[in-house]
Design a protein around this motif. Structure first.
Motif, PDB file in Angstrom:
ATOM      1  N   LEU A   1       0.917  -1.237  -0.051  1.00  6.59           N
ATOM      2  CA  LEU A   1       0.276  -0.001   0.081  1.00  6.59           C
ATOM      3  C   LEU A   1       0.874   1.323  -0.196  1.00  6.59           C
ATOM      4  O   LEU A   1       0.350   2.350  -0.460  1.00  6.59           O
ATOM      5  CB  LEU A   1      -1.012  -0.038   1.246  1.00  6.59           C
ATOM      6  CG  LEU A   1      -2.293  -0.941   1.020  1.00  6.59           C
ATOM      7  CD1 LEU A   1      -2.899  -1.001   2.400  1.00  6.59           C
ATOM      8  CD2 LEU A   1      -2.951  -0.760  -0.114  1.00  6.59           C
ATOM      9  N   PRO A   2       2.028   1.358   0.584  1.00  7.00           N
ATOM     10  CA  PRO A   2       2.893   2.697   0.552  1.00  7.00           C
ATOM     11  C   PRO A   2       2.882   3.245  -1.186  1.00  7.00           C
ATOM     12  O   PRO A   2       3.178   2.457  -1.940  1.00  7.00           O
ATOM     13  CB  PRO A   2       4.140   2.253   1.265  1.00  7.00           C
ATOM     14  CG  PRO A   2       3.982   1.239   1.977  1.00  7.00           C
ATOM     15  CD  PRO A   2       2.724   0.257   1.452  1.00  7.00           C
ATOM     16  N   GLY A   3       2.360   4.521  -1.159  1.00  7.25           N
ATOM     17  CA  GLY A   3       2.533   5.014  -2.537  1.00  7.25           C
ATOM     18  C   GLY A   3       1.216   4.587  -3.277  1.00  7.25           C
ATOM     19  O   GLY A   3       1.108   5.054  -4.200  1.00  7.25           O
ATOM     20  N   ARG A   4       0.113   3.898  -2.763  1.00  7.60           N
ATOM     21  CA  ARG A   4      -0.899   3.363  -3.355  1.00  7.60           C
ATOM     22  C   ARG A   4      -2.123   3.542  -2.850  1.00  7.60           C
ATOM     23  O   ARG A   4      -3.123   3.955  -3.151  1.00  7.60           O
ATOM     24  CB  ARG A   4      -0.817   1.915  -3.663  1.00  7.60           C
ATOM     25  CG  ARG A   4       0.237   1.330  -4.561  1.00  7.60           C
ATOM     26  CD  ARG A   4      -0.001   0.078  -4.955  1.00  7.60           C
ATOM     27  NE  ARG A   4       0.713  -0.743  -6.176  1.00  7.60           N
ATOM     28  CZ  ARG A   4       1.845  -1.274  -6.121  1.00  7.60           C
ATOM     29  NH1 ARG A   4       2.452  -1.544  -4.960  1.00  7.60           N
ATOM     30  NH2 ARG A   4       2.629  -1.635  -7.084  1.00  7.60           N
ATOM     31  N   ALA A   5      -2.218   3.544  -1.429  1.00  7.39           N
ATOM     32  CA  ALA A   5      -3.406   4.113  -0.693  1.00  7.39           C
ATOM     33  C   ALA A   5      -3.072   5.378  -0.125  1.00  7.39           C
ATOM     34  O   ALA A   5      -2.241   6.292  -0.210  1.00  7.39           O
ATOM     35  CB  ALA A   5      -3.195   3.350   0.773  1.00  7.39           C
ATOM     36  N   CYS A   6      -4.473   6.217  -0.205  1.00  3.58           N
ATOM     37  CA  CYS A   6      -4.519   7.714  -0.061  1.00  3.58           C
ATOM     38  C   CYS A   6      -3.975   8.119   1.645  1.00  3.58           C
ATOM     39  O   CYS A   6      -4.108   7.069   2.171  1.00  3.58           O
ATOM     40  CB  CYS A   6      -5.980   8.152  -0.107  1.00  3.58           C
ATOM     41  SG  CYS A   6      -7.084   7.710   1.112  1.00  3.58           S
ATOM     42  N   ALA A   7      -3.698   9.286   1.639  1.00  4.28           N
ATOM     43  CA  ALA A   7      -3.074   9.578   2.812  1.00  4.28           C
ATOM     44  C   ALA A   7      -4.095   9.560   3.981  1.00  4.28           C
ATOM     45  O   ALA A   7      -3.989   9.069   5.129  1.00  4.28           O
ATOM     46  CB  ALA A   7      -2.802  11.190   2.681  1.00  4.28           C
TER      47      ALA A   7
END
Ligand code: HBI
Ligand code: FE
Length: 297
Positions: free
Chosen positions: A55-61
């Motif tokens: 998920l890092p870089g893929r899930a929203c903040a």
């Protein structure tokens, strides 16, 4: 490539658990956290660690922040009472345990009262990539972190209220599509890139990659009436993903009156999941190769 983990429900289908009468009229059950076995927690850990790598870089903040602020460990199924303590302070939500899918009206009633019904069970080790009903990983890992975001918290409550109303109006299918293409399978633009906020994607290793990286699906700017017209698949990856400019758009969606959009959508007619229409702002036209191959086309 495994089947998409569309571990979200088809509307109005009672779950496997729906076969026996509910213990309570609102279908809630005790989570009974102490009864989870080491094997149950190990399945959580497998799923959690796999998504944490992806998920890092893929899930929203907002998802990352919600996850960080909640008592959700990598090695244990979370305790709903502890989740609810934090959620209640932040956005007034709580997590209640249910055996699986519950009837639409029951589901909407819970959401309208800021109670998120989460599956009490966890999938089996041979169901890591696909399961028919939302289990605790889909619901708690996928949905609950976003409930820490006030925009999503208000939006899902508005959806619950709207669902009760839509049932009376006979437009539930159209409203369910809005939920499906936002809460379950929504993408959002962030820092010029596409990020995931939909629970059905963020809780699935295969669909996390497919939704962002694969050339096959369309990525189309979200438009309410357009989404209301668009049928969806419950048993495989989506053919189209709809993209919000920002989560602020959820505030607008929570406030506006859907009625004129229902009428516009009904007049314009239904669209197949992979269709494009002249009015679309197509951010990335997909090749459709994945689904053609699945149809043996
Ligand atoms: N029940 N537990 C559970 N979780 C869901 O996401 C759910 C449900 N029942 C009905 C439903 N979703 C959808 O049919 C509605 O959104 C239309
Ligand atoms: Fe879901």
């Amino acid at each position: 490539r495994e089947a998409g983990a569309a571990a979200s429900p088809a509307p109005a289908k009672h779950g496997l658990a729906g076969n026996q009468p509910p213990e309570r009229p609102d279908w809630t059950i005790a989570q009974d956290w102490a009864r989870y076995s080491a094997a149950d927690h190990a399945i959580w850990q497998t799923l959690f660690e796999r998504q944490s790598r992806l998920l890092p870089g893929r899930a929203c903040a907002a998802f990352v922040q919600g996850m960080r602020e909640l008592p959700i460990r990598h090695d244990q199924i979370p305790d709903f009472e502890r989740l609810s303590e934090v959620l209640m302070r932040r956005t007034g939500w709580q997590v209640v345990a249910v055996p699986g899918l519950v009837p639409d009206a029951v589901f909407f009633e819970h959401l309208a009262n800021r109670r998120f019904p989460a599956g009490q069970f966890i999938r089996r080790a041979d169901q890591l990539d696909y399961l028919e009903e939302p289990d605790v990983f889909h619901d708690v890992f996928g949905h609950v972190p976003m409930l820490m975001n006030p925009l999503m918290a208000d939006y899902i409550q508005a959806y619950g209220r709207g669902g009760l109303h839509a049932q009376r109006l006979g437009v539930l299918d159209q409203l369910a599509r809005v939920y499906w293409y936002t809460v379950e399978f929504g993408l959002v633009r962030e820092d010029g890139a596409l990020r995931i906020y939909g629970a059905g994607i963020v809780s699935s290793a295969t669909e996390t990659r497919f939704a962002l990286d694969d050339a096959s699906p369309h990525r189309i700017a979200f438009d309410l009436s357009r989404v209301m017209r668009t049928r969806y698949r419950i048993d495989d990856f989506q053919e189209s993903y709809f993209v919000l400019d920002s989560l602020d758009a959820l505030l607008e969606l929570a406030r506006i009156d859907f009625a004129p959009h229902y009428a516009e959508a009904a007049a314009a007619g239904e669209l197949e999941p992979g269709a494009l229409t002249p009015g679309d702002t197509v951010l990335q036209a997909g090749t459709g190769a994945y689904h053609r191959a699945r149809r043996g086309g």
